[in-house]
Design a protein around this motif. Sequence first.
Motif, PDB file in Angstrom:
ATOM      1  N   THR A 163       0.812  -1.201   0.000  1.00 37.47           N
ATOM      2  CA  THR A 163       0.000   0.000   0.000  1.00 37.47           C
ATOM      3  C   THR A 163       0.857   1.267   0.000  1.00 37.47           C
ATOM      4  OG1 THR A 163      -0.188   0.553   2.369  1.00 37.47           O
ATOM      5  CG2 THR A 163      -1.494  -1.307   1.575  1.00 37.47           C
ATOM      6  N   GLU A 164       0.180   2.372  -0.218  1.00 39.41           N
ATOM      7  CA  GLU A 164       0.793   3.685  -0.065  1.00 39.41           C
ATOM      8  C   GLU A 164       1.078   3.936   1.419  1.00 39.41           C
ATOM      9  OE1 GLU A 164       2.713   6.203  -0.718  1.00 39.41           O
ATOM     10  OE2 GLU A 164       1.578   6.811  -2.501  1.00 39.41           O
ATOM     11  N   LEU A 165       2.027   4.836   1.695  1.00 38.56           N
ATOM     12  CA  LEU A 165       2.357   5.243   3.057  1.00 38.56           C
ATOM     13  C   LEU A 165       2.222   6.746   3.200  1.00 38.56           C
ATOM     14  CD1 LEU A 165       4.842   3.265   1.830  1.00 38.56           C
ATOM     15  CD2 LEU A 165       5.465   3.211   4.233  1.00 38.56           C
ATOM     16  N   GLN A 166       1.729   7.165   4.337  1.00 34.22           N
ATOM     17  CA  GLN A 166       1.738   8.580   4.687  1.00 34.22           C
ATOM     18  C   GLN A 166       2.964   8.842   5.552  1.00 34.22           C
ATOM     19  OE1 GLN A 166      -0.498  11.461   4.023  1.00 34.22           O
ATOM     20  NE2 GLN A 166       1.480  12.241   4.727  1.00 34.22           N
ATOM     21  N   VAL A 167       3.955   9.530   5.003  1.00 31.63           N
ATOM     22  CA  VAL A 167       5.149   9.860   5.775  1.00 31.63           C
ATOM     23  C   VAL A 167       4.797  10.991   6.742  1.00 31.63           C
ATOM     24  CG1 VAL A 167       7.547  10.624   5.672  1.00 31.63           C
ATOM     25  CG2 VAL A 167       6.623   9.177   3.847  1.00 31.63           C
ATOM     26  N   VAL A 168       5.179  10.806   8.013  1.00 33.01           N
ATOM     27  CA  VAL A 168       4.890  11.801   9.051  1.00 33.01           C
ATOM     28  C   VAL A 168       6.176  12.059   9.842  1.00 33.01           C
ATOM     29  CG1 VAL A 168       2.465  11.106   9.242  1.00 33.01           C
ATOM     30  CG2 VAL A 168       4.197  10.015  10.712  1.00 33.01           C
ATOM     31  N   ASP A 169       6.181  13.160  10.580  1.00 36.36           N
ATOM     32  CA  ASP A 169       7.333  13.424  11.440  1.00 36.36           C
ATOM     33  C   ASP A 169       7.150  12.689  12.762  1.00 36.36           C
ATOM     34  OD1 ASP A 169       5.610  14.938  13.038  1.00 36.36           O
ATOM     35  OD2 ASP A 169       6.419  16.866  12.400  1.00 36.36           O
ATOM     36  N   LYS A 170       8.045  12.919  13.702  1.00 37.01           N
ATOM     37  CA  LYS A 170       7.998  12.156  14.951  1.00 37.01           C
ATOM     38  C   LYS A 170       6.748  12.454  15.778  1.00 37.01           C
ATOM     39  CE  LYS A 170      10.973  15.497  17.381  1.00 37.01           C
ATOM     40  NZ  LYS A 170      12.258  15.674  18.102  1.00 37.01           N
ATOM     41  N   GLU A 171       6.096  13.581  15.480  1.00 32.94           N
ATOM     42  CA  GLU A 171       4.854  13.928  16.175  1.00 32.94           C
ATOM     43  C   GLU A 171       3.622  13.529  15.366  1.00 32.94           C
ATOM     44  OE1 GLU A 171       5.075  14.911  19.173  1.00 32.94           O
ATOM     45  OE2 GLU A 171       7.253  15.250  19.162  1.00 32.94           O
ATOM     46  N   LEU A 172       3.823  12.783  14.308  1.00 32.99           N
ATOM     47  CA  LEU A 172       2.753  12.272  13.427  1.00 32.99           C
ATOM     48  C   LEU A 172       2.117  13.362  12.565  1.00 32.99           C
ATOM     49  CD1 LEU A 172       0.955   9.668  15.757  1.00 32.99           C
ATOM     50  CD2 LEU A 172       2.885   9.336  14.208  1.00 32.99           C
ATOM     51  N   ILE A 173       2.828  14.440  12.345  1.00 33.83           N
ATOM     52  CA  ILE A 173       2.344  15.489  11.441  1.00 33.83           C
ATOM     53  C   ILE A 173       2.671  15.064  10.011  1.00 33.83           C
ATOM     54  CG2 ILE A 173       2.611  17.889  10.728  1.00 33.83           C
ATOM     55  CD1 ILE A 173       3.309  18.540  13.647  1.00 33.83           C
ATOM     56  N   PRO A 174       1.670  15.047   9.105  1.00 33.23           N
ATOM     57  CA  PRO A 174       1.902  14.579   7.728  1.00 33.23           C
ATOM     58  C   PRO A 174       2.934  15.416   6.983  1.00 33.23           C
ATOM     59  CG  PRO A 174      -0.444  14.656   8.212  1.00 33.23           C
ATOM     60  CD  PRO A 174       0.257  15.350   9.349  1.00 33.23           C
ATOM     61  N   LEU A 175       3.804  14.731   6.244  1.00 31.96           N
ATOM     62  CA  LEU A 175       4.825  15.382   5.432  1.00 31.96           C
ATOM     63  C   LEU A 175       4.568  15.199   3.941  1.00 31.96           C
ATOM     64  CD1 LEU A 175       7.998  14.311   7.473  1.00 31.96           C
ATOM     65  CD2 LEU A 175       6.792  16.507   7.574  1.00 31.96           C
TER      66      LEU A 175
ATOM     67  N   ARG B 124       6.440   6.892  10.454  1.00 33.26           N
ATOM     68  CA  ARG B 124       7.078   7.911  11.269  1.00 33.26           C
ATOM     69  C   ARG B 124       8.559   8.074  10.941  1.00 33.26           C
ATOM     70  NH1 ARG B 124       5.367   9.169  16.803  1.00 33.26           N
ATOM     71  NH2 ARG B 124       4.526   7.072  16.947  1.00 33.26           N
ATOM     72  N   GLN B 125       8.966   9.328  10.736  1.00 31.54           N
ATOM     73  CA  GLN B 125      10.366   9.634  10.478  1.00 31.54           C
ATOM     74  C   GLN B 125      10.956  10.350  11.676  1.00 31.54           C
ATOM     75  OE1 GLN B 125      11.958   8.575   7.316  1.00 31.54           O
ATOM     76  NE2 GLN B 125      10.154   7.406   7.904  1.00 31.54           N
ATOM     77  N   HIS B 126      12.040   9.770  12.192  1.00 32.22           N
ATOM     78  CA  HIS B 126      12.786  10.402  13.276  1.00 32.22           C
ATOM     79  C   HIS B 126      14.257  10.131  13.018  1.00 32.22           C
ATOM     80  CE1 HIS B 126      12.926   6.310  15.048  1.00 32.22           C
ATOM     81  NE2 HIS B 126      11.673   6.248  14.654  1.00 32.22           N
ATOM     82  N   GLY B 127      15.123  10.572  13.867  1.00 34.30           N
ATOM     83  CA  GLY B 127      16.551  10.559  13.580  1.00 34.30           C
ATOM     84  C   GLY B 127      17.127   9.231  13.173  1.00 34.30           C
ATOM     85  N   ASP B 128      16.518   8.101  13.586  1.00 32.14           N
ATOM     86  CA  ASP B 128      17.121   6.791  13.356  1.00 32.14           C
ATOM     87  C   ASP B 128      16.636   6.081  12.103  1.00 32.14           C
ATOM     88  OD1 ASP B 128      18.555   7.039  15.723  1.00 32.14           O
ATOM     89  OD2 ASP B 128      16.895   6.233  16.914  1.00 32.14           O
ATOM     90  N   ASN B 129      15.617   6.592  11.434  1.00 31.67           N
ATOM     91  CA  ASN B 129      15.055   5.801  10.338  1.00 31.67           C
ATOM     92  C   ASN B 129      14.750   6.590   9.079  1.00 31.67           C
ATOM     93  OD1 ASN B 129      12.778   7.248  11.057  1.00 31.67           O
ATOM     94  ND2 ASN B 129      11.398   5.506  10.935  1.00 31.67           N
ATOM     95  N   VAL B 130      15.356   7.747   8.880  1.00 29.45           N
ATOM     96  CA  VAL B 130      15.016   8.583   7.728  1.00 29.45           C
ATOM     97  C   VAL B 130      15.422   7.959   6.402  1.00 29.45           C
ATOM     98  CG1 VAL B 130      15.053  10.742   8.996  1.00 29.45           C
ATOM     99  CG2 VAL B 130      17.166   9.873   8.018  1.00 29.45           C
ATOM    100  N   GLU B 131      16.303   6.972   6.417  1.00 27.58           N
ATOM    101  CA  GLU B 131      16.770   6.375   5.170  1.00 27.58           C
ATOM    102  C   GLU B 131      15.616   5.827   4.347  1.00 27.58           C
ATOM    103  OE1 GLU B 131      19.609   5.384   2.339  1.00 27.58           O
ATOM    104  OE2 GLU B 131      19.876   6.499   4.203  1.00 27.58           O
TER     105      GLU B 131
END
Length: 319
Positions: free
Chosen positions: A122-134, A208-215
């Motif tokens: 499926t598609e993914l909604q990329v969000v920041d660590k606070e779950l705000i959509p990017l 969720r994107q945070h410092g350890d998994n942005v790749e």
Amino acid sequence: MTVAILMSTYNGAKYLEEQIQSIINQSYPDWHLYIRDDGSTDDTPKIINKYAEKDTRITFFNQDNIKNIGINRSFLQLLSETSADLYMFSDQDDVWQKNKVSLSVKAMKEKNNANQPACVFTELQVVDKELIPLRLMNNGNIWFDFPHFLFGNCVTGCTMMINQQLKTKLKLDLTNIDKIYLHDWWIALITSAIGKLIYIKEPTILYRQHGDNVEGSKKNNLFTLSSRALHLQSEEKAMLKMFLMDQEFQKLFAKQVTGVNKQYLDGYVKLLGNCSFINRLKLIITLPPKRLHLKGRLLFSYMILCKYRGFSHLQLNHM
């Protein structure tokens, strides 16, 4: 249909409870969550124990044997040693939409009437660590053909669902996991050759994107490609890992690909041996690298033509 949800954790205490709760909240009821911890040193095992003790649908898979074996081995061990009609993979730090499992089950039923080996993604909604959509992760940039999967992956593991028919075809007991780049890419590659890939355009996960998994969410934009062009050693290593995985596919599934698929597989796996400049040039002219964007194809072709000596040296070190 029973669904086994397979989660591998490693020092994921910060977001793990939110992810587990999003699985508990699924609208589809017939699931079981198996969690394998890969050697965490934080409170991750305590959190897993807490949920496993209060919900019989959650199993701490390796409670008495916690050790680090790496993400590919961790997920593929879970897949090998669990049983269900359908299987899904879960990261430790995302949030699943309430209908994620039900949408995937529905797609598997409706779009795979022949019950052939199949993988839904499926598609993914990329969000920041606070779950705000990017942004959306794929945004239409997906493919289904085997040659494209030799060079790249668009099937993100945390969105996948595979059926038992596909699991039995994966030859997990024969696979050299050291040659597998990523477990999701490996399964998608096999599916593109012997089964059916089914895509759901609707995002089913907050990735969720945070410092350890942005790749996992990098965009293939001009800035990213320019950065890659300035750090070619990492590109060489990535290309080596990709070709080693293709070689492992060739060893296990060569008889199941024909025509242009076989030409691509055989042609690019040969790059792991000695290959002259003329033969490399012929290869990328007759069987150009399958990348969605011209910039990616040009970078890949440049690596094959101009960085081959370093690439061969890396192979010797790797093996």
